[in-house]
Write a protein that holds these residues in place. Sequence first.
Motif, PDB file in Angstrom:
ATOM      1  N   LYS A 179       0.865  -1.193   0.000  1.00  0.00           N
ATOM      2  CA  LYS A 179       0.000   0.000   0.000  1.00  0.00           C
ATOM      3  C   LYS A 179       0.898   1.238   0.000  1.00  0.00           C
ATOM      4  CE  LYS A 179      -4.449  -1.318   1.689  1.00  0.00           C
ATOM      5  NZ  LYS A 179      -4.471  -2.396   2.705  1.00  0.00           N
ATOM      6  N   VAL A 180       0.562   2.168  -0.863  1.00  0.00           N
ATOM      7  CA  VAL A 180       1.354   3.393  -0.995  1.00  0.00           C
ATOM      8  C   VAL A 180       0.492   4.582  -0.584  1.00  0.00           C
ATOM      9  CG1 VAL A 180       2.438   4.910  -2.696  1.00  0.00           C
ATOM     10  CG2 VAL A 180       2.844   2.468  -2.799  1.00  0.00           C
ATOM     11  N   VAL A 181       1.032   5.411   0.300  1.00  0.00           N
ATOM     12  CA  VAL A 181       0.311   6.586   0.788  1.00  0.00           C
ATOM     13  C   VAL A 181       1.097   7.817   0.358  1.00  0.00           C
ATOM     14  CG1 VAL A 181      -0.430   7.824   2.838  1.00  0.00           C
ATOM     15  CG2 VAL A 181      -0.646   5.347   2.764  1.00  0.00           C
ATOM     16  N   ASP A 182       0.520   8.632  -0.540  1.00  0.00           N
ATOM     17  CA  ASP A 182       1.182   9.869  -0.967  1.00  0.00           C
ATOM     18  C   ASP A 182       2.512   9.626  -1.668  1.00  0.00           C
ATOM     19  OD1 ASP A 182       0.428  12.477   1.500  1.00  0.00           O
ATOM     20  OD2 ASP A 182      -0.325  12.067  -0.515  1.00  0.00           O
ATOM     21  N   GLY A 183       2.668   8.477  -2.278  1.00  0.00           N
ATOM     22  CA  GLY A 183       3.924   8.181  -2.965  1.00  0.00           C
ATOM     23  C   GLY A 183       4.966   7.523  -2.085  1.00  0.00           C
ATOM     24  N   TYR A 184       4.690   7.343  -0.772  1.00  0.00           N
ATOM     25  CA  TYR A 184       5.624   6.677   0.139  1.00  0.00           C
ATOM     26  C   TYR A 184       4.966   5.399   0.655  1.00  0.00           C
ATOM     27  CZ  TYR A 184       7.899  11.250   0.276  1.00  0.00           C
ATOM     28  OH  TYR A 184       8.512  12.424  -0.052  1.00  0.00           O
ATOM     29  N   PHE A 185       5.789   4.417   1.028  1.00  0.00           N
ATOM     30  CA  PHE A 185       5.231   3.154   1.501  1.00  0.00           C
ATOM     31  C   PHE A 185       4.590   3.349   2.873  1.00  0.00           C
ATOM     32  CE2 PHE A 185       8.370   2.296   4.721  1.00  0.00           C
ATOM     33  CZ  PHE A 185       9.550   2.807   4.229  1.00  0.00           C
ATOM     34  N   GLU A 186       3.596   2.497   3.136  1.00  0.00           N
ATOM     35  CA  GLU A 186       2.879   2.565   4.405  1.00  0.00           C
ATOM     36  C   GLU A 186       3.786   2.086   5.524  1.00  0.00           C
ATOM     37  OE1 GLU A 186      -1.720   1.504   4.433  1.00  0.00           O
ATOM     38  OE2 GLU A 186      -0.492  -0.106   5.242  1.00  0.00           O
ATOM     39  N   THR A 187       3.620   2.670   6.716  1.00  0.00           N
ATOM     40  CA  THR A 187       4.438   2.289   7.866  1.00  0.00           C
ATOM     41  C   THR A 187       4.303   0.795   8.123  1.00  0.00           C
ATOM     42  OG1 THR A 187       3.776   4.403   8.757  1.00  0.00           O
ATOM     43  CG2 THR A 187       4.928   2.946  10.247  1.00  0.00           C
ATOM     44  N   GLY A 188       5.432   0.130   8.308  1.00  0.00           N
ATOM     45  CA  GLY A 188       5.416  -1.297   8.620  1.00  0.00           C
ATOM     46  C   GLY A 188       5.477  -2.196   7.410  1.00  0.00           C
ATOM     47  N   GLY A 270      17.644 -17.015   9.457  1.00  0.00           N
ATOM     48  CA  GLY A 270      17.176 -17.767  10.618  1.00  0.00           C
ATOM     49  C   GLY A 270      16.462 -16.901  11.635  1.00  0.00           C
ATOM     50  N   THR A 271      16.586 -15.575  11.530  1.00  0.00           N
ATOM     51  CA  THR A 271      15.855 -14.703  12.455  1.00  0.00           C
ATOM     52  C   THR A 271      14.513 -14.336  11.830  1.00  0.00           C
ATOM     53  OG1 THR A 271      16.901 -12.765  11.504  1.00  0.00           O
ATOM     54  CG2 THR A 271      17.931 -13.703  13.464  1.00  0.00           C
ATOM     55  N   LYS A 272      13.602 -13.913  12.690  1.00  0.00           N
ATOM     56  CA  LYS A 272      12.294 -13.466  12.186  1.00  0.00           C
ATOM     57  C   LYS A 272      12.449 -12.069  11.607  1.00  0.00           C
ATOM     58  CE  LYS A 272       9.176 -16.114  15.062  1.00  0.00           C
ATOM     59  NZ  LYS A 272       8.268 -16.079  16.197  1.00  0.00           N
ATOM     60  N   TYR A 273      11.353 -11.464  11.188  1.00  0.00           N
ATOM     61  CA  TYR A 273      11.458 -10.160  10.533  1.00  0.00           C
ATOM     62  C   TYR A 273      12.025  -9.108  11.493  1.00  0.00           C
ATOM     63  CZ  TYR A 273       6.948  -8.906  12.742  1.00  0.00           C
ATOM     64  OH  TYR A 273       5.926  -8.653  13.628  1.00  0.00           O
ATOM     65  N   HIS A 274      12.830  -8.206  10.925  1.00  0.00           N
ATOM     66  CA  HIS A 274      13.427  -7.103  11.685  1.00  0.00           C
ATOM     67  C   HIS A 274      12.652  -5.838  11.405  1.00  0.00           C
ATOM     68  CE1 HIS A 274      17.514  -8.950  12.699  1.00  0.00           C
ATOM     69  NE2 HIS A 274      16.811  -9.904  12.130  1.00  0.00           N
ATOM     70  N   ARG A 275      12.461  -5.055  12.468  1.00  0.00           N
ATOM     71  CA  ARG A 275      11.734  -3.791  12.309  1.00  0.00           C
ATOM     72  C   ARG A 275      12.752  -2.643  12.311  1.00  0.00           C
ATOM     73  NH1 ARG A 275       8.937  -4.799  17.850  1.00  0.00           N
ATOM     74  NH2 ARG A 275      11.064  -5.571  18.151  1.00  0.00           N
ATOM     75  N   TYR A 276      13.042  -2.130  11.140  1.00  0.00           N
ATOM     76  CA  TYR A 276      14.012  -1.030  11.039  1.00  0.00           C
ATOM     77  C   TYR A 276      13.261   0.271  11.262  1.00  0.00           C
ATOM     78  CZ  TYR A 276      17.250  -4.531   9.463  1.00  0.00           C
ATOM     79  OH  TYR A 276      18.040  -5.646   9.402  1.00  0.00           O
ATOM     80  N   THR A 277      13.502   0.884  12.421  1.00  0.00           N
ATOM     81  CA  THR A 277      12.733   2.051  12.863  1.00  0.00           C
ATOM     82  C   THR A 277      13.547   3.323  12.713  1.00  0.00           C
ATOM     83  OG1 THR A 277      11.876   0.566  14.537  1.00  0.00           O
ATOM     84  CG2 THR A 277      11.279   2.870  14.751  1.00  0.00           C
ATOM     85  N   GLY A 317       8.720  11.942  16.024  1.00  0.00           N
ATOM     86  CA  GLY A 317       8.229  11.265  14.830  1.00  0.00           C
ATOM     87  C   GLY A 317       8.847   9.894  14.711  1.00  0.00           C
ATOM     88  N   LEU A 318       8.106   9.015  14.054  1.00  0.00           N
ATOM     89  CA  LEU A 318       8.554   7.633  13.956  1.00  0.00           C
ATOM     90  C   LEU A 318       8.001   7.007  12.691  1.00  0.00           C
ATOM     91  CD1 LEU A 318       8.587   5.213  16.919  1.00  0.00           C
ATOM     92  CD2 LEU A 318       7.487   4.477  14.868  1.00  0.00           C
ATOM     93  N   THR A 319       8.808   6.161  12.061  1.00  0.00           N
ATOM     94  CA  THR A 319       8.314   5.319  10.977  1.00  0.00           C
ATOM     95  C   THR A 319       9.174   4.072  10.961  1.00  0.00           C
ATOM     96  OG1 THR A 319       7.691   5.237   8.655  1.00  0.00           O
ATOM     97  CG2 THR A 319       9.753   6.295   9.139  1.00  0.00           C
ATOM     98  N   PHE A 320       8.670   2.997  10.393  1.00  0.00           N
ATOM     99  CA  PHE A 320       9.496   1.797  10.333  1.00  0.00           C
ATOM    100  C   PHE A 320       9.080   0.940   9.151  1.00  0.00           C
ATOM    101  CE2 PHE A 320       6.763  -1.694  11.882  1.00  0.00           C
ATOM    102  CZ  PHE A 320       5.693  -0.996  12.393  1.00  0.00           C
ATOM    103  N   PHE A 321      10.028   0.089   8.734  1.00  0.00           N
ATOM    104  CA  PHE A 321       9.736  -0.896   7.701  1.00  0.00           C
ATOM    105  C   PHE A 321      10.289  -2.237   8.194  1.00  0.00           C
ATOM    106  CE2 PHE A 321      14.041  -1.160   6.002  1.00  0.00           C
ATOM    107  CZ  PHE A 321      14.580   0.078   6.305  1.00  0.00           C
ATOM    108  N   ARG A 322       9.830  -3.299   7.569  1.00  0.00           N
ATOM    109  CA  ARG A 322      10.273  -4.626   8.017  1.00  0.00           C
ATOM    110  C   ARG A 322      11.081  -5.286   6.920  1.00  0.00           C
ATOM    111  NH1 ARG A 322       4.886  -7.473   9.835  1.00  0.00           N
ATOM    112  NH2 ARG A 322       3.941  -6.146   8.272  1.00  0.00           N
TER     113      ARG A 322
END
Lengths: 367, 149
Positions: A179-188, A270-277, A317-322
């Motif tokens: 999902k893209v919001v305003d041309g940027y990817f959605e948080t998470g 081997g690790t689960k998803y990482h949340r780069y914040t 402010g905060l945003t993150f991707f996985r």
Amino acid sequence: MSFPRVVLRAGRSCSTMPTRAFSVKSVVRNAAEPTYKAPALGVNKTFDEALKVIAEDKAKRLADIKSMEAALAQLVKAAPSAAKDTEIAALKEKIFKQEAYAEINDPEIQWQFKNNKNVDMSKAVFRFMKSKQFKRETLPLIQQRTTQMFVTPDLLPAFTPSVNVQLDFGAGSIPEGTKVVDGYFETGSYLLPGKTVVEPKVNVTSFHPEQRYYTVALVDPDMPDVENETYKQQLHWLIANVPLSATQTELSKENADVVLSYLAPHPPKGTKYHRYTLILAEQPNAGQDKVQMDASAISRETTLRDLCSHFKLEVKGLTFFRQVWDKNVSRIYKEILQQDEPVYGNQPKVDELLDETGQKKKKFIHM
Amino acid sequence: MSSPFARTALKAANLMRAGAPSTPKKGGGTSLNGEPRNDLIKKVLFDAPPRPPVRFSSEDMTRHETIERAWKLVRQQQKQAQEEGLAKKFEMMRKANAELEATSSQLFKHSQTKERHAVFPRQLRTLTDTPPKQVWNYREPAATPAPKA
């Protein structure tokens, strides 16, 4: 009401008669216009009267603003007291609201904001409308994603973002179906490791007209810590003294101090998803103080809580991707980090019902 | 008058004038004792086509939104004026009470309190459905209450 009275009505009567419309549907017959075209006068009398009412209200508010500004000037000159700062802040807030309400009813301003044309953030009305839009549309999503993925209790205590941060890793960095919001990817959203090797463009939507200094940090809280059987944080990027305001929305490294250069995200296999914040923290004294970050005192292992408490930063402010392991992560380990790639897995399962030789354990002893 | 219900009412009037017998009864179970009223109601409600939605061009939409905003402004101003008036009245009342308190504490207390044990007049005649046999005694004068000293 006179009962059976035949009323002759033209088909499209909206222009000739001001009907009380209960279901109004706007049909955009032509494409969005490049410039604002004011609706013609003399077609709808109520509209002409409406414009007069709005103009009168605007004049009243502008007069009110003048008197409030005079009062503010007086207050600033007055002797300092405990309540003075709060009074000044309250009066400034009132002036801001009046400036916004004076122009918000103008159809041209509404058109400009809706179509995102000539939105000058130095004007109070656009800052007001944008902040309302942020609180209504963007904020609930960020809050929901942040709490759902436990970003806030893990990295920081729960807070309400007052600034919108968005990342752009370049063309083709957003996978299909995201999902893209305003041309940027959605948080998470999930991003591919191959596309996040280069540093992103950071777009910040803030609502203060004056310039404030912020600290930008990209943290990965999900790096495995095998000795302590837990996870540890890793700082991928740290920039201090970034000047930002409502009109200055892009992060530029020239005006700021890069403490830790950008390190490409590399979630191990081997690790689960990482949340780069990515967090945006306001520096002390309402963002007016510059912060001196000693490169020797800060390492990539510094936790965010320690950093914020030491330098008295307030996260706004905060945003993150996985991200999840990919073959490109192996390449990152080989070329950028120049380390052996670690591979993680679970401990081998021990069957408690068998002994060391692999035989079933005897319940009873033969006496 | 351009009421939103004018059209439905018009339709109802026309249908009622036309009368039920011209169309065959639906289902048959609705008309009780030969009365066609339920059939008529159903016809008016379900057989009359719905009003088409009003379609606005973008220019008209702008006009509509501006009118709505201006109307909200007018309502806001009226409410503000009302609130200000009430606030002024309250302030005058509060000042008057404060002055009374400063003048005489006994009068102030009397003004702020109500009689707690007040009861309805017990000499009232019990209300009845029908008038009494003798409504008014014209011979003897009415008993007047003793004047309070």
